[in-house]
Design a protein around this motif. Structure first.
Motif, PDB file in Angstrom:
ATOM      1  N   PRO A 129       0.831  -1.195   0.000  1.00 32.79           N
ATOM      2  CA  PRO A 129       0.000   0.000   0.000  1.00 32.79           C
ATOM      3  C   PRO A 129       0.871   1.252   0.000  1.00 32.79           C
ATOM      4  N   THR A 130       0.227   2.381  -0.059  1.00 33.22           N
ATOM      5  CA  THR A 130       0.976   3.633  -0.099  1.00 33.22           C
ATOM      6  C   THR A 130       1.121   4.182   1.315  1.00 33.22           C
ATOM      7  N   PRO A 131       2.095   5.050   1.575  1.00 35.74           N
ATOM      8  CA  PRO A 131       2.315   5.492   2.953  1.00 35.74           C
ATOM      9  C   PRO A 131       1.147   6.240   3.576  1.00 35.74           C
ATOM     10  N   GLY A 132       0.891   5.923   4.830  1.00 42.77           N
ATOM     11  CA  GLY A 132       0.148   6.841   5.675  1.00 42.77           C
ATOM     12  C   GLY A 132       1.132   7.923   6.096  1.00 42.77           C
ATOM     13  N   SER A 133       0.617   8.999   6.718  1.00 43.14           N
ATOM     14  CA  SER A 133       1.547  10.087   6.993  1.00 43.14           C
ATOM     15  C   SER A 133       1.089  10.954   8.144  1.00 43.14           C
ATOM     16  N   PHE A 134       2.062  11.675   8.694  1.00 44.89           N
ATOM     17  CA  PHE A 134       1.804  12.821   9.564  1.00 44.89           C
ATOM     18  C   PHE A 134       2.535  13.997   8.928  1.00 44.89           C
ATOM     19  N   MET A 135       1.830  15.100   8.751  1.00 42.23           N
ATOM     20  CA  MET A 135       2.463  16.245   8.079  1.00 42.23           C
ATOM     21  C   MET A 135       2.147  17.524   8.827  1.00 42.23           C
ATOM     22  N   ARG A 136       3.110  18.401   8.864  1.00 42.40           N
ATOM     23  CA  ARG A 136       2.866  19.745   9.377  1.00 42.40           C
ATOM     24  C   ARG A 136       3.286  20.697   8.271  1.00 42.40           C
ATOM     25  N   VAL A 137       2.354  21.544   7.845  1.00 41.17           N
ATOM     26  CA  VAL A 137       2.665  22.487   6.778  1.00 41.17           C
ATOM     27  C   VAL A 137       2.318  23.891   7.243  1.00 41.17           C
ATOM     28  N   LYS A 138       3.241  24.791   7.004  1.00 45.66           N
ATOM     29  CA  LYS A 138       3.087  26.190   7.443  1.00 45.66           C
ATOM     30  C   LYS A 138       3.417  27.065   6.244  1.00 45.66           C
ATOM     31  N   ILE A 139       2.528  27.966   5.898  1.00 48.42           N
ATOM     32  CA  ILE A 139       2.786  28.856   4.770  1.00 48.42           C
ATOM     33  C   ILE A 139       2.493  30.289   5.203  1.00 48.42           C
ATOM     34  N   GLY A 140       3.342  31.201   4.765  1.00 51.57           N
ATOM     35  CA  GLY A 140       3.119  32.613   5.059  1.00 51.57           C
ATOM     36  C   GLY A 140       2.906  33.377   3.768  1.00 51.57           C
ATOM     37  N   ALA A 141       2.038  34.393   3.840  1.00 55.41           N
ATOM     38  CA  ALA A 141       1.750  35.189   2.649  1.00 55.41           C
ATOM     39  C   ALA A 141       1.660  36.663   3.022  1.00 55.41           C
ATOM     40  N   THR A 142       1.951  37.520   2.041  1.00 54.23           N
ATOM     41  CA  THR A 142       1.718  38.942   2.248  1.00 54.23           C
ATOM     42  C   THR A 142       0.265  39.245   1.913  1.00 54.23           C
ATOM     43  N   SER A 143      -0.174  40.433   2.286  1.00 60.22           N
ATOM     44  CA  SER A 143      -1.610  40.714   2.217  1.00 60.22           C
ATOM     45  C   SER A 143      -2.160  40.754   0.796  1.00 60.22           C
ATOM     46  N   ASP A 144      -1.256  40.861  -0.197  1.00 58.30           N
ATOM     47  CA  ASP A 144      -1.726  40.838  -1.592  1.00 58.30           C
ATOM     48  C   ASP A 144      -1.909  39.413  -2.098  1.00 58.30           C
ATOM     49  N   GLY A 145      -1.655  38.437  -1.236  1.00 58.24           N
ATOM     50  CA  GLY A 145      -1.856  37.046  -1.631  1.00 58.24           C
ATOM     51  C   GLY A 145      -0.607  36.344  -2.114  1.00 58.24           C
ATOM     52  N   LYS A 146       0.519  37.010  -2.110  1.00 59.25           N
ATOM     53  CA  LYS A 146       1.749  36.372  -2.559  1.00 59.25           C
ATOM     54  C   LYS A 146       2.262  35.441  -1.455  1.00 59.25           C
ATOM     55  N   LEU A 147       2.474  34.201  -1.791  1.00 59.27           N
ATOM     56  CA  LEU A 147       3.034  33.248  -0.830  1.00 59.27           C
ATOM     57  C   LEU A 147       4.525  33.520  -0.730  1.00 59.27           C
ATOM     58  N   VAL A 148       5.018  33.715   0.475  1.00 59.21           N
ATOM     59  CA  VAL A 148       6.423  34.100   0.609  1.00 59.21           C
ATOM     60  C   VAL A 148       7.282  33.095   1.367  1.00 59.21           C
ATOM     61  N   ALA A 149       6.633  32.238   2.170  1.00 60.97           N
ATOM     62  CA  ALA A 149       7.444  31.284   2.931  1.00 60.97           C
ATOM     63  C   ALA A 149       6.658  29.997   3.123  1.00 60.97           C
ATOM     64  N   GLY A 150       7.362  28.882   3.051  1.00 55.87           N
ATOM     65  CA  GLY A 150       6.702  27.590   3.248  1.00 55.87           C
ATOM     66  C   GLY A 150       7.588  26.660   4.042  1.00 55.87           C
ATOM     67  N   GLU A 151       6.979  25.997   5.026  1.00 55.76           N
ATOM     68  CA  GLU A 151       7.744  25.050   5.834  1.00 55.76           C
ATOM     69  C   GLU A 151       6.944  23.766   5.936  1.00 55.76           C
ATOM     70  N   ALA A 152       7.599  22.633   5.752  1.00 56.21           N
ATOM     71  CA  ALA A 152       6.897  21.349   5.830  1.00 56.21           C
ATOM     72  C   ALA A 152       7.720  20.372   6.629  1.00 56.21           C
ATOM     73  N   TRP A 153       7.029  19.635   7.505  1.00 54.05           N
ATOM     74  CA  TRP A 153       7.638  18.550   8.270  1.00 54.05           C
ATOM     75  C   TRP A 153       6.804  17.320   7.953  1.00 54.05           C
ATOM     76  N   LEU A 154       7.421  16.337   7.314  1.00 49.68           N
ATOM     77  CA  LEU A 154       6.665  15.223   6.743  1.00 49.68           C
ATOM     78  C   LEU A 154       7.218  13.908   7.265  1.00 49.68           C
ATOM     79  N   ALA A 155       6.368  13.080   7.841  1.00 49.85           N
ATOM     80  CA  ALA A 155       6.796  11.743   8.268  1.00 49.85           C
ATOM     81  C   ALA A 155       5.913  10.731   7.551  1.00 49.85           C
ATOM     82  N   TYR A 156       6.551   9.897   6.744  1.00 53.14           N
ATOM     83  CA  TYR A 156       5.803   8.923   5.934  1.00 53.14           C
ATOM     84  C   TYR A 156       6.110   7.505   6.395  1.00 53.14           C
ATOM     85  N   ASP A 157       5.073   6.655   6.354  1.00 56.61           N
ATOM     86  CA  ASP A 157       5.285   5.214   6.564  1.00 56.61           C
ATOM     87  C   ASP A 157       6.188   4.671   5.472  1.00 56.61           C
ATOM     88  N   ALA A 158       7.144   3.847   5.865  1.00 57.43           N
ATOM     89  CA  ALA A 158       7.828   3.023   4.875  1.00 57.43           C
ATOM     90  C   ALA A 158       7.255   1.607   4.928  1.00 57.43           C
TER      91      ALA A 158
END
Lengths: 750, 87, 156
Positions: free
Chosen positions: A302-331
């Motif tokens: 089967p395909t991995p189950g997962s735990f993920m933390r995703v954080k994204i920051g944007a300026t007020s005009d909607g431009k995405l400026v920063a992204g952080e991801a912490w991803l733990a996948y089943d092997a």
């Protein structure tokens, strides 16, 4: 190479497939249909425990049973070195592969194969298997990724140390790999953001769910060569894996890929081939094993189950400026899960200047994970697309517009480093804006619309073909790509296009490993692209040969021959392909062409899906009211098959979103290993899936083809989660969003 | 003269340097030069005499080149990436 | 040791005899004893429909029927849906409409669809979906299968 959407004779038409009549009459030969004299039936015995040491195995009673011809267990397999082999698409540690085929010393998941029996029929084989006595020392087990990462987690492998790109930790761990990617300066990025959204997500293990179980037939009785007929996405990789596990030369093995009943990535690793081979050798008879459905769920990939933390920051005009991801996948039971592509895909649709991604490949007592259509991408899209939606909500920006504003384009650098060439995400988003679906208002209570984007690389890899001209002007095309969805026809169409002949004047055959040059798997969205490219080049080779022979025939120079729409034109003579083929048959060398390719590129497929849902707050049931899949195919060779990939992937994604999961009980075993309770979408669960094919030509293919098979499974869970949020103002961060969970979530927020 | 991008996980060996421009014919030469500048980096990128089995090399927009012999002479960028399989 | 039973039945219009043990399913008989491999095994416990045959015109999962149960009935399998050398309109429309990808579920769908159209020639989309919900497909997403069945209706 030039490309472009010119006027093609054959490309873009919708002919019947060459193998169609066999498939609709039931006469096509799948691996379970192969008939051989003296064929025995095998059965695999599987571990009932999620984690245990095998103290002893006694097969004597089973062997003595009438009608039983052979019994094998882990001890019958040779020791395999702890080395990594290149499988063409991905690599594998051979001792893990061998251990997964049949356990030696330790079982690592419920369903792990421990022994196998070959007998006169399935009933005798099953009964004999139940007489095999195994003494297990049960060990503590773990099936949730965060638990498996804990310091005190039960350890699956004593000699596994977390690898940080070549540097290993000192203490053994279930975490096999830690990956880390960076782009820009993340602190700077978040400091500049006006709005930041951070969420945690969980996804359950899901299975590819192909309707045909794994089936293999082996005959290792005469001539010393091992003959295999099997359901595989790649005969050559099956040959190599089988040879490695059995420690025999690959030239001793010939694999015939039978017609295959679905794969989606799950029929690339071998399970039954080495087992049937040993049973055949021991019994002196050919042996077939067709996996039980429970065996498929519990014993394949089967395909991995997962735990993920995703954080994204944007300026007020909607431009995405920063992204952080912490991803733990089943092997699963062995290292080698899909965390790499997960890390590379999490922000792949958006131009985010500053990003950091950490990914972990974690072992636990579940079956070893395998690819499932864009492996690792669906999980991260579920996370990233919801965070993007929330940012749009907080900023009051249209959810389509925020995606258009930030869409990946040619020249954008992905977090893992490479820069995109010409890609079609912007065009897909434009197609959303123009679509009837997007323009149609959605009215009614508890109804909502969601969109989501998705990306998959689409690879090239190696393909070989040969083409021989019959003197009636038809061409036999021999290729090595198992046909799971109509590719033998889309490949034949590309040869027909370049030669200027009719689709049905090309007779494609998928052949065994003795009969065609090396060809990598049918997977990775590569076949129409790469094997098609090989067919195209073989066509050019054929034209060159025929032009040269025409020059001899017509006593002119080869430079004076031109080929216009399949017609060979000399200074004062001309002939159609058919006429020339007939003429050239009379004397001189037969016309045989060949090509082999190894394009080193991604075809970069983007998809955007629109989902309208209605949620019943009393039951938690989510009904899909309307669904549109939009995707950049580069060039749709056979539009029906491109649409079919889009629709099929979308519905798999819908199942992943709304109901599918491996349900593990307190004993860390799967409670729902059947199609009844591992509930995939039926015809009643989905509406028509509308499709819009966008064509932004791939510069690396003469006809502009991009791989289409995998991107369509990436957006659906995200699009549906976004739709549910619109419908109910409640967001769901766990997959599946099944009725009990939705009901509970709605009750809690109301 | 490609720009070779140092994988983020190896920046501890390079003192934070993330890109190096260099002249090289192939990936083997790239790694040799990197190792001269940042000792120990070769062992992180290679398994014995081959590129680590878990890595592939991206040269400009290509993906999937996996050998040390992969040519980089005319390339603009070289990246070391995880191997990916499809399904 | 269970007795071997002689069963006489009609398959695709022809009188057929076979020997079987009581525990053998009709699917096993068709595939292993009679060599009729058009009906497929997907799950062997009645959840996927790949083994669908008609018994006296009704679609059934042949993995859930025992060989001994078909004494005296009329069975239609995928092999008998059309006359020799011909294709049934359902088969034609599946091909024209690309309503199959891997094809493993296709025999089951064609048999079920044929029975549906014989009984309810004007079935609307919802009825088509409901009556065929016992046939699983993992490749197509069902869209083109529904449209193929509607195409048969339109051509009548």
């Amino acid at each position: 190479m030039s490309s472009g959407n010119g006027n093609y004779r054959v490309l873009g038409t919708r002919p019947r497939r060459h193998d169609g009549a066999e498939k609709v009459t039931g006469s096509a030969i799948y691996a379970n249909d192969v008939q051989l004299p003296g064929l025995l039936t095998g059965f695999v015995l599987r571990s009932p425990h999620p984690h245990a040491r095998i103290r002893s195995i006694d097969t004597s009673e089973a062997e003595a049973t009438e009608g039983v011809f052979a019994v094998i267990s882990g001890k019958d397999f040779p020791e395999v070195a702890d080395k990594v082999a290149d499988l063409g698409e991905g690599s594998v540690n051979l001792s893990y592969l061998s251990g997964n085929v049949m356990a030696k010393g330790k079982v690592l998941y419920k369903g792990h194969a421990v022994a196998a029996v070959a007998a006169v029929n399935i009933h005798v084989a099953e009964e004999a298997a139940s007489k095999i006595k195994i003494d297990y020392e049960v060990l503590p087990s773990v099936t949730w990724v965060l638990d498996a990462m804990a310091d005190d987690a039960p350890l699956l492998h004593e000699n596994l140390f977390t690898d940080h790109m070549g540097e290993k930790d000192e203490k053994p761990s279930n975490t096999a790999v830690h990956m880390h990617f960076e782009k820009g300066n993340i602190e700077e990025g978040f400091a500049a953001a006006d709005v930041i959204v951070e969420r945690e997500f969980k996804t359950a293990t899901v299975h590819q769910g192909y309707i045909e179980p794994h089936v293999s037939v082996a005959d290792w009785t005469t001539s010393g060569r091992l003959k295999i007929w099997t359901a595989t996405q790649g005969a050559f990789t099956a040959r190599q894996q089988t040879a490695e596990v059995l420690q025999i030369p690959i030239s001793d093995v010939v694999v015939t890929p039978c017609e295959i009943g679905g794969g989606f990535g799950g029929k690339i690793a071998v399970y039954l081939e080495p087992v049937t081979a040993l049973l055949s050798k021991k019994s002196g008879r050919p042996v077939r094993i067709s996996m039980t459905r429970a065996g498929v769920f519990e014993g394949t990939g089967p395909t991995p189950g997962s735990f993920m933390r995703v954080k994204i920051g944007a300026t007020s005009d909607g431009k995405l400026v920063a992204g952080e991801a912490w991803l733990a996948y089943d092997a699963g039971a062995y290292p080698g899960g899909m965390i790499g592509p997960g890390c590379m895909c999490v922000f792949s649709c958006y131009d985010i200047e500053h990003a950091v991604v950490d990914g972990y490949d974690v072992c636990m007592n579940k079956p070893h994970t395998q690819a499932y259509r864009a492996p690792g991408a669906t999980q991260v899209a579920f996370a990233c697309e919801q965070v993007v939606d929330e940012i749009a909500e907080q900023l009051g920006i249209c959810k389509l517009e925020i995606r258009q504003l930030n869409a990946a384009k040619e020249g954008m650098r992905r977090v893992d480093g490479p820069v995109y060439p010409r890609i079609g995400l912007v065009e897909c988003l434009d197609a959303v804006a123009q679509s009837d679906h997007w323009k149609s208002p959605l009215e009614g209570e508890n109804r909502g619309r969601g969109i989501a984007a998705g990306f998959w690389f689409g690879c090239g890899l190696k393909s070989s073909v040969s083409a021989s001209v019959n003197h009636d002007g038809t061409v036999n095309l021999t290729e090595g790509s198992p046909d799971i969805g109509g590719t033998r026809t889309s490949i034949a169409m590309q040869l027909a296009e370049v030669l200027g002949i009719d689709t049905f004047d090309v007779i494609p055959q998928v052949v065994d490993t003795d009969s065609v040059g090396y060809t990598d798997v049918t997977g990775g969205s590569r076949v129409t692209f790469a094997t098609g490219l090989a067919a195209y080049e073989a066509g050019l080779d054929l034209q060159r040969q025929m032009a040269g022979r025409a020059a001899d025939l017509w006593e002119c120079s080869a430079d004076d021959i031109s080929v216009v729409e399949g017609e060979f034109k000399g200074p004062d003579k001309s002939a159609s392909f058919k006429e020339l083929a007939q003429e050239l048959f009379k004397d001189g060398e037969p016309l045989v062409a060949r090509a082999s390719v190894a394009p080193d590129c991604s075809t970069n497929g983007f998809a955007v899906h629109i989902a309208d849902v209605e949620v019943d707050p009393e039951t938690g049931k989510v009904t899909i009211l309307r669904y549109t899949a939009i995707q950049d195919a580069g060039k749709a060779i056979h539009p029906s098959y491109v649409e079919g990939q889009m629709q099929g992937g979308a519905v798999q994604g819908i199942g992943w979103a709304l109901n599918e999961e491996y349900f593990f009980n307190d004993n860390d075993t799967m409670d729902n290993a059947s199609f009844l309770d591992y509930r995939m979408p039926t015809m009643l669960d989905v509406p028509m899936i509308d499709t819009i094919i966008v064509e932004v030509a791939n510069p690396d293919h003469p006809y502009g083809v991009r791989g289409v098979g995998e991107p369509p499974i990436v957006p659906p869970p995200a699009a549906i989660a976004n739709a549910i949020s619109e419908a109910t103002t409640t967001r769901f961060f766990e997959l599946p969003m099944s009725p009990p969970k939705v009901w509970k979530g709605l009750s809690e927020t109301s | 003269m490609p720009i070779v991008f140092i994988p983020a996980q190896l920046k501890s060996l390079t003192g934070g340097v993330s890109q190096v421009e260099m002249e090289a014919d192939n990936v083997r030469q790239v790694i040799e030069q990197l190792d001269q500048q940042f000792p120990g980096i070769r062992d992180r990128l290679c398994d014995g005499d081959e590129l680590a089995r878990t890595l592939q090399v991206s040269v400009d927009s290509s993906m999937g080149a996996r050998g040390l012999r992969t040519k980089v002479g005319d390339a603009r960028e070289v990246h070391f990436l995880p191997v990916i399989g499809g399904g | 040791m269970a007795k071997t039973v002689l069963v006489t039945t009609t398959i695709n219009g022809e009188s057929t005899e076979f020997l079987c043990k009581p525990r053998e399913s009709l699917l096993e008989i068709l595939r292993d004893t009679l060599g009729m491999t058009g009906s497929k095994e997907g799950c062997n416990n009645g959840n996927c429909g790949a083994c669908t045959v008609l018994i006296d015109g009704l679609p059934v999962d042949s993995c859930l029927v025992l060989g001994v149960e078909v004494e005296g009935v009329e069975i239609t399998t995928i092999e008998g849906i059309a006359d020799v050398g011909q294709l049934d309109p359902v088969q034609d429309c599946f091909l024209d409409g690309a309503a199959l990808q891997c094809g493993i579920c296709t025999p089951g769908f064609i048999v079920t669809a044929r029975a549906l159209l014989d009984k309810k020639p004007d079935a609307d989309e919802q009825t088509i979906r409901f009556d065929l919900s016992g046939n699983l497909c993992r490749c197509t997403g069902y869209d083109k299968i529904v449209r193929a069945i509607q195409a048969v209706q339109e051509s009548n």
